[in-house]
Design a protein around this motif. Structure first.
Motif, short mmCIF file in Angstrom:
data_model
loop_
_atom_site.label_atom_id
_atom_site.label_comp_id
_atom_site.label_asym_id
_atom_site.label_seq_id
_atom_site.Cartn_x
_atom_site.Cartn_y
_atom_site.Cartn_z
N VAL A 43 -9.85 2.82 35.37
CA VAL A 43 -10.02 4.06 36.14
C VAL A 43 -11.35 4.05 36.90
N PHE A 44 -12.38 3.50 36.28
CA PHE A 44 -13.72 3.52 36.90
C PHE A 44 -14.09 2.16 37.49
N VAL A 45 -13.11 1.36 37.88
CA VAL A 45 -13.37 0.04 38.44
C VAL A 45 -14.22 0.16 39.71
N GLY A 46 -15.23 -0.67 39.80
CA GLY A 46 -16.12 -0.67 40.96
C GLY A 46 -17.17 0.42 40.97
N GLN A 47 -17.21 1.24 39.94
CA GLN A 47 -18.21 2.32 39.86
C GLN A 47 -19.16 2.00 38.71
N ASP A 48 -20.14 1.18 39.00
CA ASP A 48 -21.05 0.71 37.96
C ASP A 48 -22.01 1.78 37.46
N GLU A 49 -22.38 2.71 38.30
CA GLU A 49 -23.33 3.75 37.93
C GLU A 49 -22.60 4.96 37.36
N VAL A 50 -22.89 5.32 36.14
CA VAL A 50 -22.24 6.47 35.49
C VAL A 50 -22.47 7.75 36.29
N GLU A 51 -23.62 7.85 36.92
CA GLU A 51 -23.96 9.05 37.68
C GLU A 51 -23.00 9.29 38.85
N THR A 52 -22.31 8.26 39.31
CA THR A 52 -21.41 8.40 40.45
C THR A 52 -19.97 8.70 40.04
N TRP A 53 -19.68 8.70 38.74
CA TRP A 53 -18.32 8.96 38.28
C TRP A 53 -17.92 10.39 38.62
N GLU A 54 -16.71 10.56 39.09
CA GLU A 54 -16.16 11.88 39.41
C GLU A 54 -15.16 12.25 38.32
N TYR A 55 -15.67 12.93 37.31
CA TYR A 55 -14.87 13.23 36.13
C TYR A 55 -13.65 14.08 36.42
N GLU A 56 -13.78 15.05 37.31
CA GLU A 56 -12.65 15.93 37.60
C GLU A 56 -11.47 15.16 38.20
N LYS A 57 -11.73 14.05 38.85
CA LYS A 57 -10.65 13.22 39.38
C LYS A 57 -10.18 12.20 38.34
N ALA A 58 -11.07 11.77 37.48
CA ALA A 58 -10.75 10.70 36.54
C ALA A 58 -10.02 11.19 35.29
N ILE A 59 -10.37 12.35 34.79
CA ILE A 59 -9.79 12.84 33.53
C ILE A 59 -8.27 12.85 33.54
N PRO A 60 -7.59 13.34 34.58
CA PRO A 60 -6.13 13.31 34.56
C PRO A 60 -5.53 11.91 34.51
N LYS A 61 -6.28 10.91 34.96
CA LYS A 61 -5.79 9.53 34.96
C LYS A 61 -5.94 8.85 33.60
N LEU A 62 -6.72 9.43 32.71
CA LEU A 62 -6.99 8.81 31.41
C LEU A 62 -5.92 9.22 30.39
N LYS A 63 -4.71 8.75 30.59
CA LYS A 63 -3.57 9.13 29.73
C LYS A 63 -3.76 8.62 28.30
N ARG A 64 -4.27 7.44 28.13
CA ARG A 64 -4.47 6.89 26.79
C ARG A 64 -5.48 7.72 26.00
N CYS A 65 -6.51 8.16 26.66
CA CYS A 65 -7.54 8.96 25.99
C CYS A 65 -6.98 10.29 25.52
N HIS A 66 -6.00 10.81 26.21
CA HIS A 66 -5.39 12.08 25.84
C HIS A 66 -4.51 11.94 24.60
N CYS A 67 -3.92 10.77 24.40
CA CYS A 67 -2.94 10.63 23.32
C CYS A 67 -3.38 9.72 22.19
N ALA A 68 -4.59 9.19 22.23
CA ALA A 68 -5.00 8.17 21.26
C ALA A 68 -4.86 8.64 19.81
N TYR A 69 -5.24 9.85 19.51
CA TYR A 69 -5.16 10.33 18.14
C TYR A 69 -4.39 11.64 18.05
N GLY A 70 -3.60 11.95 19.04
CA GLY A 70 -2.95 13.25 19.03
C GLY A 70 -1.53 13.22 18.79
#
Length: 70
Positions: A43-70
């Motif tokens: 999801v964050f490929v090519g974005q080396d700096e954490v400060e540049t991450w756009e969480y509001e766009k990335a969170i919906p794409k993180l399907k595994r993170c949503h279901c890992a322990y749920g």
């Protein structure tokens, strides 16, 4: 639903307990940790700096993170 209630209504002490539990579970299960890491990297490929991450766009794409322990 019970966990969501605790996360949203309980105080910060409870949040810390659940975050510690999640970290413990990831440390105890390196296969799940790697599985989640692969998705985060994709999801964050090519974005080396954490400060540049756009969480509001990335969170919906993180399907595994949503279901890992749920």
């Amino acid at each position: 639903m019970g966990n969501l209630f605790i996360y949203n209504v309980a105080g910060p002490r409870h949040h810390c307990i659940y975050i510690c539990y999640a970290i413990y579970m990831l440390a105890a299960q390196p296969d799940v940790q790697n599985w989640l890491g692969e998705e985060i990297d994709s999801v964050f490929v090519g974005q080396d700096e954490v400060e540049t991450w756009e969480y509001e766009k990335a969170i919906p794409k993180l399907k595994r993170c949503h279901c890992a322990y749920g």
